[in-house]
Design a protein around this motif. Structure first.
Motif, short mmCIF file in Angstrom:
data_model
loop_
_atom_site.label_atom_id
_atom_site.label_comp_id
_atom_site.label_asym_id
_atom_site.label_seq_id
_atom_site.Cartn_x
_atom_site.Cartn_y
_atom_site.Cartn_z
N VAL A 64 19.85 -1.67 -25.58
CA VAL A 64 19.67 -3.06 -26.01
C VAL A 64 18.25 -3.53 -25.68
CG1 VAL A 64 20.38 -5.45 -25.62
CG2 VAL A 64 22.11 -3.66 -25.91
N ALA A 65 17.78 -3.21 -24.47
CA ALA A 65 16.44 -3.61 -24.06
C ALA A 65 15.38 -2.95 -24.94
CB ALA A 65 16.20 -3.27 -22.60
N MET A 66 15.55 -1.64 -25.21
CA MET A 66 14.60 -0.93 -26.07
C MET A 66 14.60 -1.51 -27.47
SD MET A 66 15.19 3.06 -24.92
CE MET A 66 14.07 3.67 -26.17
N ALA A 67 15.80 -1.79 -27.99
CA ALA A 67 15.90 -2.34 -29.34
C ALA A 67 15.25 -3.72 -29.42
CB ALA A 67 17.36 -2.42 -29.76
N THR A 68 15.38 -4.50 -28.35
CA THR A 68 14.79 -5.84 -28.34
C THR A 68 13.26 -5.76 -28.40
OG1 THR A 68 16.66 -6.70 -27.08
CG2 THR A 68 14.65 -8.01 -27.10
N TRP A 69 12.69 -4.91 -27.56
CA TRP A 69 11.24 -4.74 -27.57
C TRP A 69 10.77 -4.18 -28.91
CZ3 TRP A 69 7.21 -6.12 -24.63
CH2 TRP A 69 7.49 -6.64 -23.36
N PHE A 70 11.54 -3.27 -29.47
CA PHE A 70 11.19 -2.71 -30.76
C PHE A 70 11.18 -3.78 -31.84
CE2 PHE A 70 13.03 -1.28 -34.80
CZ PHE A 70 12.01 -0.47 -35.27
N LEU A 71 12.21 -4.62 -31.87
CA LEU A 71 12.30 -5.66 -32.89
C LEU A 71 11.17 -6.68 -32.74
CD1 LEU A 71 16.15 -6.24 -33.01
CD2 LEU A 71 14.73 -5.09 -34.71
N VAL A 72 10.81 -7.01 -31.50
CA VAL A 72 9.70 -7.94 -31.27
C VAL A 72 8.40 -7.35 -31.81
CG1 VAL A 72 8.28 -9.03 -29.52
CG2 VAL A 72 10.77 -9.10 -29.30
N SER A 73 8.14 -6.08 -31.47
CA SER A 73 6.91 -5.43 -31.93
C SER A 73 6.91 -5.27 -33.44
CB SER A 73 6.76 -4.06 -31.26
OG SER A 73 5.56 -3.43 -31.65
#
Length: 286
Positions: A64-73
């Motif tokens: 979830v944390a990785m996906a969140t950072w990915f979506l932000v970038s």
């Protein structure tokens, strides 16, 4: 499930997710990354490591944390592509450091650069004299690009009025002692031609580490045995020398004859041959 097996599964899963994310975010060299992209890459990498070894926490928390950072970038990159204002605000714009040969001190202060750092950046571009610089700008990635004054720029064939034909892509026709048929055919040559060229240079195919044909049909080879000296091809220099000799002979004939008709013919032929030499000179000195 044993801990070691769980860590292997977590690590492989994190590697797959990280690979997919990096492919979706696009390809950029490290020097082209913005500060935010650099921080995002480090953070996602740390989260992937956390997902791999912290077996006491639920695996989906790291995802979830990785996906969140990915979506932000990913969202920021999409916004940059759609809006120039957003791109200028996020990545900033290039700043002019030197204009018309004058250093802009205020812009140096704005970019937190000292005069010594500016000179260092110029030296990295092989520019040691500030007086040679017409224009310099620092790009958003920190790279300093420089335009030299006209009198210090290298002379190009276009400035001399010389037309250079477009050169096709060089082809690697021999690798590790084996002939590459597809690149050889792309270059427009056959195996028979290649073997003939190797015989001219006195080398055997199995001793060739790399063989490359350039756009002018010139074969360059590198041997396994570096002690062997390969003679340089002489066909083109010999052809140029022969053409020059013919042109000189025509001029001599024009000067030595007393017949006006013959003199005119020799002079005309000499001038035509000189134009031919000028047109193909660049091909013969490659």
């Amino acid at each position: 499930m044993p801990i070691w097996l769980e860590i292997i599964i977590r690590t492989l899963s994190a590697a797959v997710v990280l690979f997919i994310m990096t492919r979706l975010l696009g390809k950029r060299q490290l020097s082209q990354l913005t500060f935010f992209e650099y921080i995002t890459g480090i953070t996602i990498g740390d989260l992937a490591a956390y997902l791999s070894i912290d077996h006491e926490q639920d695996w989906y928390i790291g995802l979830v944390a990785m996906a969140t950072w990915f979506l932000v970038s990913f969202g920021i990159e999409f916004l940059q592509m759609k809006s120039k204002k957003s791109r200028d605000w996020i990545d900033s714009k290039g700043t002019v450091l030197i204009k018309d040969g004058k250093i802009l001190e205020d812009n140096l202060k704005k970019e937190k650069l000292t005069n010594e750092e500016l000179l260092e950046q110029l030296r990295k571009k092989s520019i040691f004299k500030l007086s040679q610089v017409q224009f310099a700008v620092i790009e958003p990635d920190g790279e300093v690009n420089v335009l030299l004054k006209d009198e210090y720029q290298p002379i190009t064939p276009a400035q001399l009025g010389i037309k250079i034909p477009a050169e096709s892509e060089p082809q690697a026709v021999i690798l590790d002692g084996k002939i590459m048929d597809e690149p050889l055919a792309t270059a427009g040559f056959s195996r028979q031609w290649l073997n003939t060229e190797l015989e001219k240079q006195g080398v055997s195919l199995d001793n060739v580490y790399v063989g490359q044909v350039d756009g002018y049909g010139q074969l360059y080879i590198d041997l396994y045995d570096d002690q062997i000296q390969i003679p340089q091809p002489q066909e083109k220099p010999m052809l140029l020398a022969t053409l020059k000799k013919c042109e000189a002979d025509l001029e001599l004939f024009a000067l030595s004859t007393e017949n006006e008709t013959s003199k005119q013919i020799y002079t005309t032929c000499s001038e035509q041959l000189q134009r031919v030499i000028n047109d193909i000179r660049q091909l013969l000195i490659q």
